[in-house]
Design a protein around this motif. Structure first.
Motif, PDB file in Angstrom:
ATOM      1  N   SER A 169       1.421  21.300  -5.003  1.00  0.00           N
ATOM      2  CA  SER A 169       0.667  22.399  -4.397  1.00  0.00           C
ATOM      3  C   SER A 169       0.959  23.722  -5.080  1.00  0.00           C
ATOM      4  N   LYS A 202      -6.407  31.689  -5.884  1.00  0.00           N
ATOM      5  CA  LYS A 202      -6.109  32.654  -4.833  1.00  0.00           C
ATOM      6  C   LYS A 202      -5.262  33.759  -5.452  1.00  0.00           C
ATOM      7  N   HIS A 217      -0.908  28.850   7.446  1.00  0.00           N
ATOM      8  CA  HIS A 217      -2.370  28.846   7.542  1.00  0.00           C
ATOM      9  C   HIS A 217      -2.955  27.732   6.681  1.00  0.00           C
ATOM     10  N   ASP A 218      -2.499  27.616   5.424  1.00  0.00           N
ATOM     11  CA  ASP A 218      -3.038  26.606   4.530  1.00  0.00           C
ATOM     12  C   ASP A 218      -2.716  25.200   5.035  1.00  0.00           C
ATOM     13  N   GLY A 223      -5.951  23.209   3.464  1.00  0.00           N
ATOM     14  CA  GLY A 223      -5.225  23.541   2.256  1.00  0.00           C
ATOM     15  C   GLY A 223      -5.541  24.942   1.761  1.00  0.00           C
ATOM     16  N   ARG A 224      -5.151  25.207   0.538  1.00  0.00           N
ATOM     17  CA  ARG A 224      -5.272  26.537  -0.069  1.00  0.00           C
ATOM     18  C   ARG A 224      -6.639  26.661  -0.738  1.00  0.00           C
ATOM     19  N   TRP A 225      -7.471  27.542  -0.222  1.00  0.00           N
ATOM     20  CA  TRP A 225      -8.781  27.844  -0.810  1.00  0.00           C
ATOM     21  C   TRP A 225      -8.692  29.224  -1.442  1.00  0.00           C
ATOM     22  N   GLU A 469      -1.534  20.727  -0.192  1.00  0.00           N
ATOM     23  CA  GLU A 469      -0.662  21.233   0.867  1.00  0.00           C
ATOM     24  C   GLU A 469      -0.411  20.162   1.917  1.00  0.00           C
TER      25      GLU A 469
END
Length: 482
Positions: A169, A202, A217-218, A223-225, A469
């Protein structure tokens, strides 16, 4: 952008790369290239129907193709002249595109110059188990300053990619990914070919990659956007094209979490391969969810007049992905039959076969990140002991098996299996007949997806969510093929 990655667009790439990297220091590791042949069950019509779909044994009758890859910190220069600190393979993001021919033996002389241990996993490639790049399962992680040699036969033609399987990740998000193209014996006579590596970044207010990674949050979402969508490191790069060109575009989604759904506009577009292998028949590429890890090969014919934009429409916000700037005299469109004519079983009766394993997907509070994503009620910890000890089920080589992913959560889960192709046979209990195999399938919230597979390659293999993530916080497991 190095032309070894893909054809360079006319505009200057957003992530123009500085030359870097050094030749790998090799620790030779001998791995036999011959793959064991599957033990089939002639009485099983599902196994019989699979025959001719893809090789059950390697055909190492080509060349030895050797590549040196170094993972190291690098600095890219954005159009405004500002530097962007990344981690990169051979100093470039995306990393190099390695091209070989089916039957070749691929040798990767890898050196780690990162401040963390790492490995390389060859996503979708059927490698000998020892070459799969999973720390604590198939090899120890390569320490900073260390090296490793990966060697494997190119068993299947198609579009593949490679990335770390340690702290993925973070390491993938920092820029560590590249493409492996295994060409056919006689590739179709397209006018030309492009490779599009789609991703999102990001970035923080200072223009650097946002930290920390694996935020709550992710983890609690999909996941990470990122806030910047790129193709080959550029925002909506422009590719010059002439009317009538027939172009093969190999599209690879390397994002941590973002799903793409591409709109090809007025371009005549036919999907010809998904997750590497050719399809039984062409399909509508605009209808496909391209989840993290997925690849799709598209047969495009360029129309007359003006520019053509290809966009992502998975979310309510439309993101331009690439632009064809059409001009010049028309060219004769190559007129060969679509390569989407592979042998892919229908497996109409597969849903009635006994279920090998049901795999609930859900989460609970706790774990190192505060949220633990689980497969079948277990969150895998990222330790060598836990990796080696946690094998959740065993499959028999050469036999048909049915697995069922049951998403009990409200989030997306692209489920990826190492070491084998599979076929979706049902969604929510309704039979499905996708005309292609996969190695990654997007399981939507509250959805049940049944897959069928006949594994050929023995070993202990990873299965995990390819939202990185989710995988990092536990949504991984192991299965054995014996």
């Amino acid at each position: 952008m190095s032309k070894s990655c893909c054809e360079t667009p006319r505009n200057r790439p957003w992530l123009w790369l500085l030359f870097g990297g050094a030749a790998a220091i090799v620790i030779a590791v001998f791995i036999g290239a011959t793959r064991t042949t599957s033990v089939s069950a002639p009485s099983d019509p599902l196994v019989v129907e699979l025959e001719g779909s893809y090789a059950s044994a390697s055909r190492p009758d080509g060349q030895l193709r050797t590549f040196a890859i170094t993972a190291a910190p690098a600095q890219l220069i954005k159009p405004d002249g500002a530097p962007l600190e990344v981690w990169a393979y051979n100093g470039q993001v995306p990393g190099p595109t390695l091209r070989v021919r089916i039957g070749d033996t691929v040798r990767i002389e890898f050196k780690n110059e990162l401040p963390q241990p790492t490995t390389i996993h060859f996503h979708g490639v059927r490698v000998p188990n020892a070459m799969d790049g999973v720390p604590g399962v198939t090899q120890p992680a390569v320490p900073p300053g260390g090296s490793f040699v990966y060697e494997f036969p190119a068993v299947d033609a198609g579009t593949f990619w490679f990335h770390p399987h340690v702290r993925s990740s973070e390491q993938v998000e920092r820029g560590l990914y590249g493409v492996l193209v295994v060409e056919d014996d006689s590739p179709p006579a397209f006018t030309r070919e492009l490779v599009w590596v789609v991703d999102d970044w990001k970035l923080a207010e200072d223009g650097q990659i946002a930290e920390p990674f694996n935020t709550r949050h992710d983890l609690a979402h999909d996941g990470r956007w990122g806030n910047v969508v790129t193709t080959n490191g550029s925002r909506a790069p422009t590719f010059p094209a002439r009317p009538g060109e027939r172009i093969r575009v190999r599209i690879v989604n390397v994002a941590n979490g973002r799903v793409f759904k591409l709109d090809f506009g007025k371009v005549r577009a036919e999907g010809i391969a998904f997750d590497a292998l050719y399809a039984r028949e062409s399909f509508d590429p605009s209808a496909m969810d391209l989840a993290p890890g997925n690849r799709m090969d598209v047969d495009l014919v360029i129309p007359r007049g003006g520019s053509v934009e290809i966009s992502d429409r998975f979310t309510r916000t439309t993101h331009p992905v690439a632009v064809f700037e059409v001009g010049g005299d028309p060219v004769a469109t190559p007129t060969f039959a679509s390569p989407a004519a592979a042998t892919v079983p229908h497996w109409k009766d597969a849903l009635s076969t006994p279920l090998t394993k049901e795999l609930p997907l859900n989460a609970q509070r706790g774990g190192a990140f505060g949220i633990a994503w689980m497969i079948d009620g277990v969150a895998m910890q990222h330790t060598a002991h836990d990796h080696a000890a946690h094998t959740s089920f065993t499959l028999s080589r050469g036999r048909f098996h049915r697995l069922s992913f049951v998403n009990e959560s409200g989030r997306l889960h692209p489920m990826h299996l190492h070491g084998t192709f599979f076929k979706v046979i049902a969604r929510n209990g309704q039979p499905a007949d996708e005309p292609f195999f996969r190695d990654t399938v997007l399981v939507r919230p509250r959805e049940r997806v049944d897959i069928g597979l006949v594994p050929h390659d023995v070993g202990t293999w990873m299965m995990h969510c390819h939202i990185l993530e989710h995988a990092e916080s536990g949504m991984m497991t192991l299965f054995a093929v014996e």
